[in-house]
Structure formats: structure tokens, C-alpha cells
Motif scaffolding. Sequence first.
Motif, short mmCIF file in Angstrom:
data_model
loop_
_atom_site.label_atom_id
_atom_site.label_comp_id
_atom_site.label_asym_id
_atom_site.label_seq_id
_atom_site.Cartn_x
_atom_site.Cartn_y
_atom_site.Cartn_z
N CYS A 11 -31.89 -14.44 -12.61
CA CYS A 11 -31.85 -14.11 -11.18
C CYS A 11 -33.06 -13.27 -10.84
N ILE A 50 -28.92 -21.46 1.95
CA ILE A 50 -29.46 -21.86 0.65
C ILE A 50 -30.73 -22.66 0.93
N VAL A 64 -31.14 -17.94 -2.29
CA VAL A 64 -29.91 -17.65 -1.56
C VAL A 64 -30.18 -16.47 -0.63
N LEU A 66 -29.03 -13.57 1.13
CA LEU A 66 -27.85 -12.74 0.91
C LEU A 66 -27.11 -12.38 2.20
N VAL A 69 -24.86 -15.93 3.21
CA VAL A 69 -23.96 -16.64 2.29
C VAL A 69 -22.84 -15.69 1.89
N ALA A 71 -19.92 -13.80 -0.31
CA ALA A 71 -19.97 -13.19 -1.64
C ALA A 71 -19.45 -14.11 -2.74
N ILE A 74 -22.18 -16.44 -3.73
CA ILE A 74 -23.23 -15.69 -4.42
C ILE A 74 -22.84 -15.44 -5.87
N TRP A 75 -21.62 -14.93 -6.08
CA TRP A 75 -21.17 -14.65 -7.45
C TRP A 75 -21.06 -15.94 -8.27
N LEU A 78 -24.61 -17.05 -9.24
CA LEU A 78 -25.15 -16.06 -10.18
C LEU A 78 -24.57 -16.28 -11.58
#
Length: 86
Positions: A11, A50, A64, A66, A69, A71, A74-75, A78
Motif C-alpha cells: 500500500c 477507484i 482508492v 479515501l 470510498v 471503509a 478500503i479494508w 488493503l
Amino acid sequence: FRHAGNRKWFCLFMLVSAHVLGREGEALVPIINVKVRPEMVGSLRSMSGILPAYHMNKEHWVSVLLDEVDAELIWGVLKGSFQLTQ
């Protein structure tokens, strides 16, 4: 963000000028670049927030936004990036 053992990136967090990302204005936009499976790039990039990877291989990485998008997504990306780069 890198793995401790193999030092591979999974990341990259950056603040990028909005106009560089095709957005209006000069404000700095928080983004992460994450690695995804090539077959997922198209479907992910069809989602709001995205984008093609900024300064990374666009076949394997996405950016992405932040602020745009949720959470959970995102997680998810990631975690996937972490697993792909081990």
C-alpha cells in the motif's frame, strides 16, 4: 506500507492534487494505491472513487480515493493487497 520480511509494497498512501486525478481544483486528495488481481481491475475501476493507479502499474494497481470510498471496501482491498504481495 511494506511487508517487514520481503520489503514489498502492499500500500502507498499519498496526498495528490485533485487536478492530477482528473478532479477539479488544487486541493490535496488522500489516496492509497493497492495491488489487486488483474481480473479485478476493471470491475473496481467502474466504482466511484477507484481510479487507475497513480504512478504505479495500472494492470495490477488501483488508486482508492479515501474520501469517496466506504471503509469496508478500503479494508477489503488493503487486505487483498497485503495477501497478494506476501
